[in-house]
Design an enzyme around this catalytic site. Structure first.
Site, PDB file in Angstrom:
ATOM      1  N   ARG A 114      17.263  15.201   5.720  1.00  0.00           N
ATOM      2  CA  ARG A 114      15.764  15.007   4.442  1.00  0.00           C
ATOM      3  C   ARG A 114      15.068  13.616   4.788  1.00  0.00           C
ATOM      4  NH1 ARG A 114      14.179  14.668  -1.236  1.00  0.00           N
ATOM      5  NH2 ARG A 114      13.178  16.404  -0.219  1.00  0.00           N
ATOM      6  N   LEU A 115      13.420  13.284   4.736  1.00  0.00           N
ATOM      7  CA  LEU A 115      12.708  12.666   3.856  1.00  0.00           C
ATOM      8  C   LEU A 115      11.920  13.048   3.173  1.00  0.00           C
ATOM      9  CD1 LEU A 115      11.912  10.406   7.758  1.00  0.00           C
ATOM     10  CD2 LEU A 115      12.817   9.720   5.341  1.00  0.00           C
ATOM     11  N   ASP A 116      11.631  11.593   1.643  1.00  0.00           N
ATOM     12  CA  ASP A 116      10.759  12.822   1.450  1.00  0.00           C
ATOM     13  C   ASP A 116       9.609  12.910   1.316  1.00  0.00           C
ATOM     14  OD1 ASP A 116      12.855  12.525  -1.160  1.00  0.00           O
ATOM     15  OD2 ASP A 116      11.747  10.782  -1.286  1.00  0.00           O
ATOM     16  N   LYS A 117       9.136  14.102   0.889  1.00  0.00           N
ATOM     17  CA  LYS A 117       7.340  14.533   1.413  1.00  0.00           C
ATOM     18  C   LYS A 117       6.461  12.984   1.276  1.00  0.00           C
ATOM     19  CE  LYS A 117       4.126  17.692   0.564  1.00  0.00           C
ATOM     20  NZ  LYS A 117       3.287  18.789  -0.391  1.00  0.00           N
TER      21      LYS A 117
END
Length: 268
Positions: A114-117
């Site tokens: 994932r990548l943070d929002k």
């Protein structure tokens, strides 16, 4: 077809979560959740975690038949996506701004990691649930490179401490490569992926991240891929990725246990 699912778990065959993940339905972790919530059946019966699928078994999720993956994985999707700020890395359809809706791919895919929002940049998505575990396992030490902008001038002490490792989330971050790009900007190459790791590392040293962009994962660079665009990974890129994960043996749990033991030893 197999009548006794309990005995099935100890015979030859493919583990149910692996079978489902290889089909492209979801990751192994996702498959475990489906099994635990009784959404999976084998030959019309509810299986246990660890049950093995035999060649003539009929596997269904929510009543929908799950087909075995092609042995050469020629039917699998592997893409690189330049995630914009504001997109959430989840395949949950009810989450507004989720990464699946943002890409709009015609096949069922899900993100690897994932990548943070509030972050942007490179992320992989795939329909091959089996490769997800292999890429994410920490002991494989896969490079991920980021460009980070902070709120105040970068000091030598900051670079030295970031490079050496700092205590966050009950562990000490692994040594990493930090290079100053300009007064407020640095690049960092990590080989682990703790939750909000770079932001937490900076916070520990009294810096605030103003912008964060992932430029590279393993051998794949963001390059000229514009924000919001995606492309298929090339055969050459996939060959390198498959070679890099081919020796994966340990589980993620074993890695976490070792990391916590190291942290405990350091603070004694």
């Amino acid at each position: 077809m197999t009548d006794n699912l309990a005995s099935n778990s100890s015979t030859a065959g493919k583990r149910l979560n692996k079978y489902i993940s290889e089909s492209g339905f979801c990751s192994r972790r996702g498959a475990d959740k489906l099994i635990e919530t009784n959404r999976v059946t084998i030959n019309g019966k509810l299986p246990e975690l660890g049950t093995k699928v035999q060649p003539d078994d009929e596997v269904k999720v929510d009543g929908k038949l799950i087909s075995a993956s092609a042995k050469n994985k020629s039917d699998r999707i592997y893409i690189a996506y330049n995630k914009p700020i504001g997109i959430t890395c989840t395949s949950e359809a009810h989450v507004r701004g989720n990464i699946i809706d943002a890409i709009g791919h015609k096949e069922r895919i899900f993100p690897i990691g994932r990548l943070d929002k509030p972050s942007e940049g490179l992320i992989f998505l795939t329909s091959d649930g089996d490769i997800v575990n292999k890429i994410l396992r920490a002991e494989n030490a896969h490079d991920k490179e980021y460009i980070v902008t902070v709120d105040k001038p970068i000091s030598e002490r900051f670079v030295e401490r970031m490079s050496r490792g700092v205590p966050i989330l009950g562990t000490i971050t692994k040594p990493c490569i930090v290079r100053v790009k300009s007064r407020f900007v640095f690049s960092i190459i990590l080989t682990q992926g703790l939750n909000r790791q770079i932001r937490r590392m900076c916070e520990y040293l009294d810096y605030e991240v103003k912008a964060l962009k992932r430029e590279r994962i393993m051998n794949v660079k963001l390059g000229n891929l514009k924000s919001g665009q995606w492309r298929d990974l090339t055969p050459a890129e996939m060959d390198e990725i498959n070679q890099a994960v081919s020796g994966s043996r340990k589980t993620a749990t074993e890695t976490v246990v070792k990391a916590k033991k190291t942290y405990s030893d350091l603070i004694k």
